[in-house]
Design a protein around this motif. Structure first.
Motif, PDB file in Angstrom:
ATOM      1  N   LEU A  72       0.731  -1.367  -0.068  1.00 35.81           N
ATOM      2  CA  LEU A  72       0.210  -0.030  -0.052  1.00 35.81           C
ATOM      3  C   LEU A  72       0.760   1.024   0.012  1.00 35.81           C
ATOM      4  CD1 LEU A  72      -3.065   0.587   2.036  1.00 35.81           C
ATOM      5  CD2 LEU A  72      -1.230   2.172   2.294  1.00 35.81           C
ATOM      6  N   LEU A  73       1.744   1.399   0.903  1.00 35.30           N
ATOM      7  CA  LEU A  73       2.675   2.380   0.975  1.00 35.30           C
ATOM      8  C   LEU A  73       3.696   2.536  -0.388  1.00 35.30           C
ATOM      9  CD1 LEU A  73       3.872   2.312   4.833  1.00 35.30           C
ATOM     10  CD2 LEU A  73       2.459   4.090   3.842  1.00 35.30           C
ATOM     11  N   GLY A  74       4.149   1.466  -0.838  1.00 35.69           N
ATOM     12  CA  GLY A  74       4.841   1.522  -2.144  1.00 35.69           C
ATOM     13  C   GLY A  74       4.143   2.121  -3.223  1.00 35.69           C
ATOM     14  N   ASN A  75       2.911   1.711  -3.324  1.00 37.98           N
ATOM     15  CA  ASN A  75       1.919   2.517  -4.479  1.00 37.98           C
ATOM     16  C   ASN A  75       1.829   3.739  -4.014  1.00 37.98           C
ATOM     17  OD1 ASN A  75       1.548   0.048  -5.607  1.00 37.98           O
ATOM     18  ND2 ASN A  75      -0.471  -0.628  -4.438  1.00 37.98           N
ATOM     19  N   GLN A  77       3.969   5.698  -2.764  1.00 40.01           N
ATOM     20  CA  GLN A  77       5.159   6.421  -3.134  1.00 40.01           C
ATOM     21  C   GLN A  77       5.304   6.480  -4.552  1.00 40.01           C
ATOM     22  OE1 GLN A  77       8.442   4.275  -1.852  1.00 40.01           O
ATOM     23  NE2 GLN A  77       9.865   5.974  -1.937  1.00 40.01           N
ATOM     24  N   HIS A  78       4.796   5.457  -5.299  1.00 43.03           N
ATOM     25  CA  HIS A  78       5.022   5.594  -6.693  1.00 43.03           C
ATOM     26  C   HIS A  78       3.957   6.772  -7.366  1.00 43.03           C
ATOM     27  CE1 HIS A  78       5.534   3.960 -10.729  1.00 43.03           C
ATOM     28  NE2 HIS A  78       4.292   4.192 -10.947  1.00 43.03           N
ATOM     29  N   SER A  79       2.744   6.600  -6.785  1.00 44.23           N
ATOM     30  CA  SER A  79       1.621   7.588  -7.388  1.00 44.23           C
ATOM     31  C   SER A  79       2.226   9.163  -7.075  1.00 44.23           C
ATOM     32  CB  SER A  79       0.486   7.518  -6.775  1.00 44.23           C
ATOM     33  OG  SER A  79       0.309   7.683  -5.358  1.00 44.23           O
ATOM     34  N   LEU A  80       2.906   9.170  -6.038  1.00 46.82           N
ATOM     35  CA  LEU A  80       3.307  10.600  -5.799  1.00 46.82           C
ATOM     36  C   LEU A  80       4.743  11.219  -6.211  1.00 46.82           C
ATOM     37  CD1 LEU A  80       1.808  11.094  -2.144  1.00 46.82           C
ATOM     38  CD2 LEU A  80       0.856  12.136  -4.561  1.00 46.82           C
ATOM     39  N   LYS A  81       5.463  10.092  -7.003  1.00 45.93           N
ATOM     40  CA  LYS A  81       7.081  10.338  -7.536  1.00 45.93           C
ATOM     41  C   LYS A  81       6.719  11.668  -8.167  1.00 45.93           C
ATOM     42  CE  LYS A  81      10.446   7.818  -9.781  1.00 45.93           C
ATOM     43  NZ  LYS A  81      10.580   6.461 -10.597  1.00 45.93           N
ATOM     44  N   GLU A  82       6.023  11.711  -9.313  1.00 45.73           N
ATOM     45  CA  GLU A  82       6.128  12.892 -10.075  1.00 45.73           C
ATOM     46  C   GLU A  82       5.925  14.202  -9.196  1.00 45.73           C
ATOM     47  OE1 GLU A  82       3.733  15.098 -13.780  1.00 45.73           O
ATOM     48  OE2 GLU A  82       2.985  13.035 -13.141  1.00 45.73           O
ATOM     49  N   LEU A  83       5.124  14.420  -8.377  1.00 43.19           N
ATOM     50  CA  LEU A  83       4.918  15.610  -7.311  1.00 43.19           C
ATOM     51  C   LEU A  83       6.321  15.809  -6.647  1.00 43.19           C
ATOM     52  CD1 LEU A  83       3.357  17.807  -6.041  1.00 43.19           C
ATOM     53  CD2 LEU A  83       2.520  16.311  -4.526  1.00 43.19           C
ATOM     54  N   ALA A  84       6.893  14.716  -6.157  1.00 42.07           N
ATOM     55  CA  ALA A  84       8.213  14.799  -5.495  1.00 42.07           C
ATOM     56  C   ALA A  84       9.116  15.538  -6.220  1.00 42.07           C
ATOM     57  CB  ALA A  84       8.632  13.447  -4.746  1.00 42.07           C
ATOM     58  N   LYS A 109      -9.165   3.544   3.866  1.00 39.66           N
ATOM     59  CA  LYS A 109      -9.214   4.731   4.774  1.00 39.66           C
ATOM     60  C   LYS A 109      -7.390   5.279   5.289  1.00 39.66           C
ATOM     61  CE  LYS A 109     -13.530   4.473   6.924  1.00 39.66           C
ATOM     62  NZ  LYS A 109     -13.958   3.199   5.959  1.00 39.66           N
ATOM     63  N   LEU A 110      -6.723   4.025   5.350  1.00 40.16           N
ATOM     64  CA  LEU A 110      -5.153   4.310   5.623  1.00 40.16           C
ATOM     65  C   LEU A 110      -4.767   5.290   4.275  1.00 40.16           C
ATOM     66  CD1 LEU A 110      -3.537   3.901   8.008  1.00 40.16           C
ATOM     67  CD2 LEU A 110      -2.747   1.707   7.033  1.00 40.16           C
ATOM     68  N   SER A 111      -5.082   4.684   3.046  1.00 36.79           N
ATOM     69  CA  SER A 111      -4.445   5.333   1.738  1.00 36.79           C
ATOM     70  C   SER A 111      -4.995   6.727   1.966  1.00 36.79           C
ATOM     71  CB  SER A 111      -4.993   4.650   0.605  1.00 36.79           C
ATOM     72  OG  SER A 111      -4.486   3.363   0.703  1.00 36.79           O
ATOM     73  N   GLN A 112      -6.087   7.093   2.252  1.00 37.56           N
ATOM     74  CA  GLN A 112      -6.632   8.753   2.162  1.00 37.56           C
ATOM     75  C   GLN A 112      -5.833   9.290   3.195  1.00 37.56           C
ATOM     76  OE1 GLN A 112     -11.126   7.394   2.611  1.00 37.56           O
ATOM     77  NE2 GLN A 112     -11.054   9.385   1.784  1.00 37.56           N
ATOM     78  N   ILE A 113      -5.539   8.713   4.400  1.00 37.89           N
ATOM     79  CA  ILE A 113      -4.768   9.557   5.191  1.00 37.89           C
ATOM     80  C   ILE A 113      -3.261   9.841   4.691  1.00 37.89           C
ATOM     81  CG2 ILE A 113      -3.720   9.355   7.565  1.00 37.89           C
ATOM     82  CD1 ILE A 113      -5.869   7.717   8.379  1.00 37.89           C
ATOM     83  N   PHE A 114      -2.670   8.649   4.099  1.00 40.43           N
ATOM     84  CA  PHE A 114      -1.384   9.048   3.775  1.00 40.43           C
ATOM     85  C   PHE A 114      -1.360  10.053   2.476  1.00 40.43           C
ATOM     86  CE2 PHE A 114      -0.075   5.776   6.748  1.00 40.43           C
ATOM     87  CZ  PHE A 114       1.107   6.044   7.304  1.00 40.43           C
TER      88      PHE A 114
END
Length: 232
Positions: A72-75, A77-84, A109-114
């Protein structure tokens, strides 16, 4: 109601996008860029208002399903790679090796939080670092408690605003929203979701040095799906 609000806004945003691709005049470009920002801002604002209302109306239910926390956290990280990369930020995730891969909980819900916390951290940080840190605070054969922390080296939050940072619209003015993006509702949603999952979120921040958002959640240990499939 949500459909009635979103449909015309999606149409406005779509038409604006098409007009921007048709090589508009320089004088028209300013108007279209402003229209694009306003349309996107309003759609995000409506979506977040509807999400808050959904949470507060008790229409939201908590799931308890088997999920892979590290995946979940890896996904995310990948989805926000461009923003980073846009703000030239290093974005890392540090997970305590003792944390089991599979847990029983609410991955949505955990995904929404992160997504909200990390998205905020990346937006308010430039040429810096954003870290997600997970540490085990309790672990046995059936249960684990995990300490979550999202750290950044961004602009920070003034001390006088720390107490109200989770209140609706506490982010500030439309100028801040225009510069950094967002509506000021993301942290309100985060707090409500953490509360629903049985935790309590806290924030520490120093202006010019960065911010830290922390919370603790408990989970039952899940089953390794690969092993379970082989045994069937």
């Amino acid at each position: 109601m949500s459909h009635e609000l979103r449909t015309p806004l999606n149409a406005i945003n779509g038409i604006t996008h098409l007009l921007l691709e048709e090589d508009p005049k320089e004088s028209q470009m300013n108007y279209l860029t402003s229209l694009k920002f306003s349309g996107n801002y309003l759609l995000t604002f409506i979506n977040e208002i509807l999400e808050i209302n959904r949470i507060e109306s008790s229409a939201i239910e908590t799931e308890n399903i088997n999920f892979n926390l590290k995946l979940l956290l890896g996904n995310i990280q990948h989805s926000l790679k461009e923003l980073a990369s846009i703000n030239n930020n290093a974005f890392t995730i540090d997970i305590d090796e003792s944390i089991p891969d599979f847990l029983i909980g609410d991955p949505t819900k955990l995904s929404q939080i992160f997504l909200n916390l990390v998205n905020n951290a990346l937006k308010f940080t430039k040429n810096g670092e954003v870290k997600v840190i997970l540490k085990t605070t309790e672990l046995n054969e059936e249960f684990t408690a995990i300490h979550f922390e999202v750290l950044d080296t961004g602009i920070g939050i003034p001390e006088e605003k720390l107490e109200s940072v989770f209140d609706s619209f506490s982010q500030g003015s439309i100028e801040i929203n225009r510069k950094y993006g967002g509506t000021g509702l993301g942290l309100t949603i985060v707090k409500k979701l953490v509360d629903i999952l049985g935790g309590k979120i806290e924030v520490e921040s120093i202006v010019g040095k960065g911010s830290s958002f922390k919370f603790d959640l408990s989970f039952k240990i899940g089953k390794n799906e690969v092993i379970a499939e082989k045994n069937n």
